[in-house]
Scaffold this active site. Structure first.
Site, PDB file in Angstrom:
ATOM      1  N   LYS A  28      -5.959   1.013  -0.892  1.00  0.00           N
ATOM      2  CA  LYS A  28      -5.007   0.287  -1.744  1.00  0.00           C
ATOM      3  C   LYS A  28      -3.798  -0.190  -0.950  1.00  0.00           C
ATOM      4  CE  LYS A  28      -3.089   2.450  -5.370  1.00  0.00           C
ATOM      5  NZ  LYS A  28      -1.624   2.355  -5.638  1.00  0.00           N
ATOM      6  N   SER A  29      -3.257   0.673  -0.097  1.00  0.00           N
ATOM      7  CA  SER A  29      -2.073   0.295   0.688  1.00  0.00           C
ATOM      8  C   SER A  29      -2.362  -0.906   1.576  1.00  0.00           C
ATOM      9  CB  SER A  29      -1.620   1.476   1.550  1.00  0.00           C
ATOM     10  OG  SER A  29      -1.169   2.543   0.765  1.00  0.00           O
ATOM     11  N   ARG A  33      -1.015  -5.016   1.400  1.00  0.00           N
ATOM     12  CA  ARG A  33      -0.371  -5.609   2.570  1.00  0.00           C
ATOM     13  C   ARG A  33      -1.169  -6.780   3.123  1.00  0.00           C
ATOM     14  NH1 ARG A  33       1.208  -0.563   1.797  1.00  0.00           N
ATOM     15  NH2 ARG A  33       3.214   0.226   2.596  1.00  0.00           N
ATOM     16  N   GLY A 101       3.794   0.575  -8.371  1.00  0.00           N
ATOM     17  CA  GLY A 101       5.047   0.774  -7.668  1.00  0.00           C
ATOM     18  C   GLY A 101       5.008   0.184  -6.274  1.00  0.00           C
ATOM     19  N   ARG A 129      10.345   3.787 -13.693  1.00  0.00           N
ATOM     20  CA  ARG A 129      10.496   4.287 -12.321  1.00  0.00           C
ATOM     21  C   ARG A 129      11.734   3.691 -11.645  1.00  0.00           C
ATOM     22  NH1 ARG A 129       4.705   3.986  -9.448  1.00  0.00           N
ATOM     23  NH2 ARG A 129       5.847   5.196  -7.862  1.00  0.00           N
ATOM     24  N   GLN A 176       7.121   2.841   0.943  1.00  0.00           N
ATOM     25  CA  GLN A 176       7.416   1.646   0.149  1.00  0.00           C
ATOM     26  C   GLN A 176       8.794   1.093   0.489  1.00  0.00           C
ATOM     27  OE1 GLN A 176       6.912   2.808  -3.924  1.00  0.00           O
ATOM     28  NE2 GLN A 176       4.715   3.132  -3.735  1.00  0.00           N
ATOM     29  N   ASP A 327       0.287  11.427  -2.553  1.00  0.00           N
ATOM     30  CA  ASP A 327      -0.510  11.040  -3.721  1.00  0.00           C
ATOM     31  C   ASP A 327      -1.642  12.016  -4.011  1.00  0.00           C
ATOM     32  OD1 ASP A 327       0.954   8.758  -4.357  1.00  0.00           O
ATOM     33  OD2 ASP A 327      -0.220   7.494  -3.004  1.00  0.00           O
ATOM     34  N   ARG A 358       4.556  13.924 -11.815  1.00  0.00           N
ATOM     35  CA  ARG A 358       3.246  14.514 -11.529  1.00  0.00           C
ATOM     36  C   ARG A 358       3.279  16.038 -11.453  1.00  0.00           C
ATOM     37  NH1 ARG A 358       0.915   9.825  -7.384  1.00  0.00           N
ATOM     38  NH2 ARG A 358       0.092   8.516  -9.067  1.00  0.00           N
ATOM     39  N   ARG A 403      -3.945   8.992 -11.244  1.00  0.00           N
ATOM     40  CA  ARG A 403      -4.288  10.169 -10.439  1.00  0.00           C
ATOM     41  C   ARG A 403      -4.320  11.448 -11.278  1.00  0.00           C
ATOM     42  NH1 ARG A 403      -4.855   7.759  -5.680  1.00  0.00           N
ATOM     43  NH2 ARG A 403      -3.325   6.170  -5.092  1.00  0.00           N
TER      44      ARG A 403
END
Length: 450
Positions: A28-29, A33, A101, A129, A176, A327, A358, A403
């Site tokens: 995902k990261s 990008r 996020g 957030r 981030q 995560d 979380r 998650r």
């Protein structure tokens, strides 16, 4: 309720062993990008293996709104025709970043030094957030932010007309925030410097170098110092996205706690800034091996083989490992519940401001299912009951957090009475094939409203 409609309850029950090969989605990261850096390059970037979860699709839509041409071809390859650094146009409408996020914070950085106005929003979870951690350093470039109290979405950012480079020390470990500052620095003349006391995932640095940016990293007494020279012309790339270690965590951990299981998860990115969970599982005594280790596109990759591990022991997770597995703590707590003894997790206050709180969400859900948990502002302790020791039988609130949802479904596979989650809808944000993938391995999943 789900971010995209009515709640979709789901129950996971104990079945047979989990066996086979789990082809998890792209990272995902790196997917986020790839789209953003491709849109800021001049020419066509081509991407294979992109994660097509809702979070990443929302970022693709944002790149189109900024003027880039973004298209998915029939064979699954994505094509991005970029507009160059500083070339973003002002979107005609509000940018809805859904649950992401990562997406919203990177996008804020990407437009912060271009003189356009952009309004960002998201789902209920994202709107709760904190965004000041990003908008505060962006203000140093000259960016202005207008939004709700405590820096929450919806928020309008007005990009700096005459941006100046900045030197910024991140107050908390956050890839981030670091990435947002580096993205803003791309369109500021001179050198932008980011200092982080603890190393965080370094995909932005690796990928910016691959796109031709002048970027360097050194370790000093201050910490890890990243220096970026602004206003480069980024060169388009051909990118093969490795598989996501954060997604791999779920079939890996499910196999480790489910009796008789043996699961292969191929082509997983093992960037050292992301592999903390797998190190921790091995420290606990999990039967987890790396097969065929190699390097692809500048990232270390291997095939993971996970087998049922009945002899795991609780440990104290090194706090300095937190940034490399932030995560993965929810699913680690499920493994800890199925180990003998106590697992201690400290230095994890970042978990309080993720898609949900979380720590609270996992602690509450584990307690409902028969596990003793202690928690504080930046720590929690899980008292394991050994293999198959989780009673189950409860319904868990997922708080729109993908998650949390997947962690408790994995817990259900090894529980005595099964576990129900109130909404499986958010899983689509990061792992849209989770349900069929786990079923193919032999998992027992029932849609409660089917």
């Amino acid at each position: 309720m789900s971010a995209h409609g009515d709640p979709k309850p789901m129950t996971a029950r104990k079945g047979g062993a989990l066996t086979g090969t789990a082809e998890v989605p792209g990272d995902k990261s790196i997917s986020h990008r790839s789209l953003i850096f491709g849109a800021m390059a001049v020419g066509e970037t081509r991407v294979t293996g992109l994660l097509e979860g809702q979070d990443v699709l929302d970022t693709a839509s944002a790149m189109r709104a900024f003027g880039a041409e973004v298209a998915r071809e029939d064979d699954g390859t994505w094509s991005i025709h970029g507009v160059g650094v500083g070339g973003f146009v002002e979107p005609d409408d509000v940018l809805d970043c859904g649950n992401s996020g990562t997406g919203v914070r990177l996008l804020m950085g990407a437009m912060a030094t271009t003189p356009i106005s952009v309004t960002f929003t998201g789902d209920a979870s994202l709107r709760s957030r904190p965004m000041a951690r990003v908008t505060d350093p962006l203000a140093l470039f000259g960016t202005r932010a207008y939004g709700r109290a405590q820096g929450r979405l919806p928020m309008t950012l007005v990009g700096a007309e005459a941006p100046m480079p900045v030197r910024y020390a991140t107050p908390v470990p956050s890839a981030q925030v670091k990435s947002a500052v580096l993205l803003a620095g791309l369109n500021a003349p001179g050198e932008t410097v980011v200092i982080e006391a603890e190393a965080t995932r370094d995909h932005s640095e690796r990928m910016l170098a691959g796109f031709g940016a002048q970027i360097s990293t050194e370790v000093t007494q201050e910490g890890r110092v990243i220096t970026l020279t602004g206003q480069p012309e980024l060169t388009p790339q051909v990118i093969a996205v490795p598989r996501d270690p954060s997604s791999a965590a779920f079939p890996v951990c499910a196999a480790i706690i489910t009796e008789g299981s043996d699961v292969l998860v191929p082509n997983i990115g093992l960037n050292p800034t992301r592999a903390g969970l797998f190190e921790t599982l091995r420290d606990m005594g999990a039967d987890l091996t790396y097969e065929n280790p190699r390097e692809e596109g500048g990232e270390p990759v291997a095939d993971l083989r996970a087998k049922f591990s009945p002899d795991m022991k609780g440990i104290e997770v090194p706090p300095e490992r937190a940034a490399s597995m932030i995560d993965e703590y929810p699913i680690l707590s499920v493994v800890a519940a199925n180990a003998e003894g106590t697992t201690v997790m400290r230095g994890v206050k970042e978990l309080r401001v993720k898609e949900s709180d979380r720590i609270a969400a996992m602690a509450d859900g584990l307690r409902l299912n028969g596990i003793e948990v202690e928690d504080g502002p930046d720590w929690w302790i899980v008292h394991g009951r050994g293999p198959g020791g989780m009673a189950g039988g409860a319904t868990v609130a997922t708080h729109l957090d993908h998650r949390i949802a997947m962690s408790f479904l994995c817990a259900g596979f090894a529980s005595q009475q099964g576990i129900t989650i109130d909404d499986s809808g958010p899983i689509a944000t990061s792992f849209p094939i989770f349900e069929p993938l786990m079923r193919d391995l032999g998992a027992r999943l029932d849609r409660a409203n089917a």
